[in-house]
Design a protein around this motif. Structure first.
Motif, PDB file in Angstrom:
ATOM      1  N   MET A  19      42.715  81.634  41.124  1.00  0.00           N
ATOM      2  CA  MET A  19      43.012  80.350  40.507  1.00  0.00           C
ATOM      3  C   MET A  19      44.503  80.043  40.622  1.00  0.00           C
ATOM      4  O   MET A  19      45.328  80.897  40.390  1.00  0.00           O
ATOM      5  CB  MET A  19      42.602  80.399  39.034  1.00  0.00           C
ATOM      6  CG  MET A  19      42.731  79.078  38.322  1.00  0.00           C
ATOM      7  SD  MET A  19      41.662  77.809  39.033  1.00  0.00           S
ATOM      8  CE  MET A  19      40.078  78.551  38.759  1.00  0.00           C
ATOM      9  N   THR A  20      44.812  78.837  41.023  1.00  0.00           N
ATOM     10  CA  THR A  20      46.209  78.486  41.217  1.00  0.00           C
ATOM     11  C   THR A  20      46.896  78.237  39.887  1.00  0.00           C
ATOM     12  O   THR A  20      46.301  77.840  38.904  1.00  0.00           O
ATOM     13  CB  THR A  20      46.302  77.210  42.073  1.00  0.00           C
ATOM     14  OG1 THR A  20      45.506  76.210  41.463  1.00  0.00           O
ATOM     15  CG2 THR A  20      45.802  77.472  43.465  1.00  0.00           C
ATOM     16  N   ALA A  21      48.201  78.479  39.880  1.00  0.00           N
ATOM     17  CA  ALA A  21      48.982  78.219  38.668  1.00  0.00           C
ATOM     18  C   ALA A  21      49.149  76.724  38.504  1.00  0.00           C
ATOM     19  O   ALA A  21      49.046  75.961  39.444  1.00  0.00           O
ATOM     20  CB  ALA A  21      50.349  78.896  38.789  1.00  0.00           C
ATOM     21  N   TYR A  22      49.428  76.307  37.267  1.00  0.00           N
ATOM     22  CA  TYR A  22      49.632  74.886  37.071  1.00  0.00           C
ATOM     23  C   TYR A  22      50.828  74.648  36.159  1.00  0.00           C
ATOM     24  O   TYR A  22      51.200  75.484  35.365  1.00  0.00           O
ATOM     25  CB  TYR A  22      48.376  74.197  36.520  1.00  0.00           C
ATOM     26  CG  TYR A  22      47.705  74.906  35.389  1.00  0.00           C
ATOM     27  CD1 TYR A  22      46.523  75.591  35.593  1.00  0.00           C
ATOM     28  CD2 TYR A  22      48.260  74.878  34.111  1.00  0.00           C
ATOM     29  CE1 TYR A  22      45.891  76.238  34.556  1.00  0.00           C
ATOM     30  CE2 TYR A  22      47.634  75.528  33.071  1.00  0.00           C
ATOM     31  CZ  TYR A  22      46.441  76.208  33.300  1.00  0.00           C
ATOM     32  OH  TYR A  22      45.826  76.833  32.272  1.00  0.00           O
ATOM     33  N   HIS A  23      51.418  73.463  36.322  1.00  0.00           N
ATOM     34  CA  HIS A  23      52.614  73.099  35.568  1.00  0.00           C
ATOM     35  C   HIS A  23      52.434  71.674  35.072  1.00  0.00           C
ATOM     36  O   HIS A  23      52.389  70.750  35.871  1.00  0.00           O
ATOM     37  CB  HIS A  23      53.847  73.193  36.473  1.00  0.00           C
ATOM     38  CG  HIS A  23      53.968  74.519  37.139  1.00  0.00           C
ATOM     39  ND1 HIS A  23      54.423  75.648  36.506  1.00  0.00           N
ATOM     40  CD2 HIS A  23      53.642  74.910  38.402  1.00  0.00           C
ATOM     41  CE1 HIS A  23      54.414  76.677  37.347  1.00  0.00           C
ATOM     42  NE2 HIS A  23      53.930  76.249  38.495  1.00  0.00           N
ATOM     43  N   PRO A  24      52.282  71.494  33.789  1.00  0.00           N
ATOM     44  CA  PRO A  24      52.005  70.160  33.266  1.00  0.00           C
ATOM     45  C   PRO A  24      53.022  69.124  33.714  1.00  0.00           C
ATOM     46  O   PRO A  24      54.212  69.370  33.752  1.00  0.00           O
ATOM     47  CB  PRO A  24      52.045  70.361  31.743  1.00  0.00           C
ATOM     48  CG  PRO A  24      51.691  71.808  31.567  1.00  0.00           C
ATOM     49  CD  PRO A  24      52.303  72.511  32.746  1.00  0.00           C
ATOM     50  N   LEU A  25      52.517  67.951  34.068  1.00  0.00           N
ATOM     51  CA  LEU A  25      53.338  66.814  34.476  1.00  0.00           C
ATOM     52  C   LEU A  25      53.117  65.665  33.484  1.00  0.00           C
ATOM     53  O   LEU A  25      52.205  65.694  32.679  1.00  0.00           O
ATOM     54  CB  LEU A  25      52.922  66.357  35.888  1.00  0.00           C
ATOM     55  CG  LEU A  25      53.278  67.321  37.036  1.00  0.00           C
ATOM     56  CD1 LEU A  25      52.776  66.741  38.338  1.00  0.00           C
ATOM     57  CD2 LEU A  25      54.773  67.549  37.112  1.00  0.00           C
ATOM     58  N   TYR A  46      48.084  68.180  46.563  1.00  0.00           N
ATOM     59  CA  TYR A  46      47.242  69.299  46.127  1.00  0.00           C
ATOM     60  C   TYR A  46      46.316  69.773  47.254  1.00  0.00           C
ATOM     61  O   TYR A  46      46.109  70.973  47.425  1.00  0.00           O
ATOM     62  CB  TYR A  46      46.410  68.886  44.917  1.00  0.00           C
ATOM     63  CG  TYR A  46      47.246  68.515  43.721  1.00  0.00           C
ATOM     64  CD1 TYR A  46      47.925  69.490  42.985  1.00  0.00           C
ATOM     65  CD2 TYR A  46      47.374  67.186  43.318  1.00  0.00           C
ATOM     66  CE1 TYR A  46      48.699  69.144  41.878  1.00  0.00           C
ATOM     67  CE2 TYR A  46      48.145  66.831  42.220  1.00  0.00           C
ATOM     68  CZ  TYR A  46      48.804  67.817  41.514  1.00  0.00           C
ATOM     69  OH  TYR A  46      49.574  67.469  40.419  1.00  0.00           O
ATOM     70  N   THR A  47      45.765  68.828  48.016  1.00  0.00           N
ATOM     71  CA  THR A  47      44.874  69.243  49.104  1.00  0.00           C
ATOM     72  C   THR A  47      45.660  69.892  50.244  1.00  0.00           C
ATOM     73  O   THR A  47      45.193  70.842  50.864  1.00  0.00           O
ATOM     74  CB  THR A  47      44.062  68.048  49.633  1.00  0.00           C
ATOM     75  OG1 THR A  47      44.953  67.009  50.075  1.00  0.00           O
ATOM     76  CG2 THR A  47      43.153  67.493  48.553  1.00  0.00           C
ATOM     77  N   LYS A  48      46.881  69.412  50.488  1.00  0.00           N
ATOM     78  CA  LYS A  48      47.694  70.004  51.557  1.00  0.00           C
ATOM     79  C   LYS A  48      48.185  71.399  51.191  1.00  0.00           C
ATOM     80  O   LYS A  48      48.274  72.283  52.050  1.00  0.00           O
ATOM     81  CB  LYS A  48      48.891  69.096  51.876  1.00  0.00           C
ATOM     82  CG  LYS A  48      48.498  67.799  52.584  1.00  0.00           C
ATOM     83  CD  LYS A  48      49.706  66.895  52.792  1.00  0.00           C
ATOM     84  CE  LYS A  48      49.319  65.591  53.472  1.00  0.00           C
ATOM     85  NZ  LYS A  48      50.478  64.672  53.613  1.00  0.00           N
ATOM     86  N   SER A  49      48.477  71.599  49.916  1.00  0.00           N
ATOM     87  CA  SER A  49      48.986  72.903  49.477  1.00  0.00           C
ATOM     88  C   SER A  49      47.872  73.907  49.226  1.00  0.00           C
ATOM     89  O   SER A  49      48.121  75.106  49.088  1.00  0.00           O
ATOM     90  CB  SER A  49      49.810  72.735  48.197  1.00  0.00           C
ATOM     91  OG  SER A  49      48.969  72.355  47.112  1.00  0.00           O
ATOM     92  N   GLY A  50      46.643  73.420  49.146  1.00  0.00           N
ATOM     93  CA  GLY A  50      45.527  74.297  48.832  1.00  0.00           C
ATOM     94  C   GLY A  50      45.276  74.455  47.348  1.00  0.00           C
ATOM     95  O   GLY A  50      44.362  75.180  46.944  1.00  0.00           O
ATOM     96  N   LYS A  51      46.073  73.795  46.514  1.00  0.00           N
ATOM     97  CA  LYS A  51      45.818  73.864  45.074  1.00  0.00           C
ATOM     98  C   LYS A  51      44.482  73.215  44.732  1.00  0.00           C
ATOM     99  O   LYS A  51      43.821  73.588  43.769  1.00  0.00           O
ATOM    100  CB  LYS A  51      46.961  73.211  44.307  1.00  0.00           C
ATOM    101  CG  LYS A  51      48.263  74.010  44.382  1.00  0.00           C
ATOM    102  CD  LYS A  51      49.375  73.340  43.596  1.00  0.00           C
ATOM    103  CE  LYS A  51      50.659  74.169  43.672  1.00  0.00           C
ATOM    104  NZ  LYS A  51      51.778  73.519  42.932  1.00  0.00           N
TER     105      LYS A  51
END
Length: 432
Positions: free
Chosen positions: A1-7, A123-128
């Motif tokens: 699971m990818t990490a996430y950072h609230p925006l 997100y799709t380009k980074s794989g997230k």
């Protein structure tokens, strides 16, 4: 699971109401949500349509996410399809729209061009959001003006569902992929004579059948924000099916009208009023629930490579959400997590992730579901490029096709007159 950072966050949607669509985007800056709570908890609002079964499955999948990420909870809202987009418009107008919402290709381009949906390209380009196991057409069919406006949560394609049991009992050969449209109509006439049931539903009011037929003529339903067909094309389509009705390949107009309903339970292949129905292939399991007869599905007539991997529906993220990274992680989870895939099954279409699809096919005891996945995988080998996502006004165009086609079906208008009616109404719809 990818990490996430609230925006930063904001609340959803533009809808079908012109006044709502004209609202300035700055309105969302007044959102009452200030981000994560003091205890680090994050609540995402999540809105979708569907029946109770879909609601239960969705809630189970979201509960699974929370069990793995206790800091993230969901404010869940769902309702029946009818009125869903009106509710989205109301939520937008009231500056109280969800972080994540379900949408389909009737409205995706409209919401994206109004800057309602977040661009998920990063997100799709980074794989997230991992789309590497999706059919390429599913990603293409999620893209508006070069921006990924949603994540396809299911795949389908056009499917001709037929009543195998009744055809076998009558000693009639089943329809096959690759038959021309006229060959299918001829088959339907012969099948009707032996089975004593109309051979095929008349799909002249069905936009997806018309769309496939157009692609096989080298045309498109849309070229960007313009119609991709001519009035003469519509007339030829209506004349094809007038010939089928005159030749007794189809039921009468009143019965065809019943089949024009979108309710799965009213499709003629399950009400025993026709031997075929023109649907989405992923609807086979639901159709099968409504009849004791064995059903099967094939591609529409003509060149099957003109069909495409169509997103049955998407989840989009609101452009102003204060938790875009978290929301993106949720979408990645719903699309790609094996446990989530097992829960969601094929309710929103066949799983977009082909590995998850294989897993679902292997684990289900639903024969209709297995058959659908098998057919979709076979068709997927020959899918052509996906068309562009329909422009704003598409839902009106669909309705106008039904109106015009029924004028011809009931004999209240000639194919030429009905074509003129539909073409003019369609041009007006997409220029509004």
């Amino acid at each position: 699971m990818t990490a996430y950072h609230p925006l930063p966050r904001r609340r959803v949607l533009s809808g079908v109401v012109a006044a709502v669509l004209a609202l300035p985007l700055a309105l969302g800056a007044c959102s009452s949500d200030d981000g994560a709570a003091d205890d680090g908890k994050i609540e995402l609002s999540f809105f979708w349509w569907g029946g109770e079964a879909r609601a239960q499955l969705t809630e189970q999948a979201l509960a699974l996410y929370t069990s793995k990420h206790p800091e993230v909870t969901f404010k869940k809202t769902w309702q029946a399809n009818q009125g869903y987009f009106d509710k989205l418009a109301t939520l937008t107008a009231g500056n109280d729209a969800p972080d994540i919402f379900q949408i389909d290709d009737n409205y995706l381009a409209e919401y994206a061009t109004r800057n309602v949906t977040a661009d998920l390209s990063e997100y799709t380009k980074s794989g997230k959001i991992d789309v590497s196991k999706f059919q390429k057409g599913l990603v293409d069919y999620s893209t508006v003006d070069g921006k990924v406006a949603g994540v396809a949560m299911g795949e389908n394609t056009q499917g001709l569902v037929y009543n195998k049991a009744k055809l076998d009992a009558a000693g009639v050969a089943v329809p096959t992929t690759g038959q021309s449209w006229q060959e299918h109509i001829t088959w339907a006439k012969e099948a009707a004579a032996k089975a004593k049931i109309a051979g095929t539903m008349d799909p002249s009011a069905d936009y997806k059948a018309f769309w496939v037929w157009l692609r096989q003529q080298g045309k498109e339903f849309y070229n960007g924000s313009e119609l991709g067909f001519t009035q003469a094309d519509v007339q030829a389509w209506f004349e094809l099916w007038k010939g089928a009705r005159d030749g007794k390949s189809t039921p009468t107009a009143d019965v065809i009208h019943e089949g024009n309903a979108t309710d799965v339970t009213k499709q003629l292949v399950v009400t025993n009023k026709a031997l075929t129905s023109w649907v989405w292939a992923n609807q086979l399991p639901e159709l099968q629930k409504n009849t004791k007869d064995d059903l099967a599905v094939i591609a529409y007539p003509g060149d099957a490579s003109k069909q495409w991997a169509r997103a049955s529906m998407y989840f989009s993220i609101y452009r102003g959400s204060k938790h875009k990274d978290v929301a993106a992680d949720v979408l990645n989870f719903l699309a790609n997590d094996p446990e989530a895939g097992k829960i969601l099954g094929t309710d929103r279409g066949l799983p977009s992730n082909l590995d998850i699809r294989t897993q679902v096919a292997a684990s289900t005891d639903n024969e209709a579901m297995k058959e659908t996945i098998k057919v979709m995988d076979e068709l997927g080998k020959n899918f052509g490029p996906a068309p562009t996502v329909p422009p704003k006004g598409h839902s009106t165009v669909r309705s106008e096709l039904i109106k015009a086609a029924e004028e011809a079906q009931y004999g209240r208008a000639t194919p030429a007159q009905a074509a003129e009616q539909f073409f003019a109404a369609s041009q007006a719809a997409i220029k509004r």
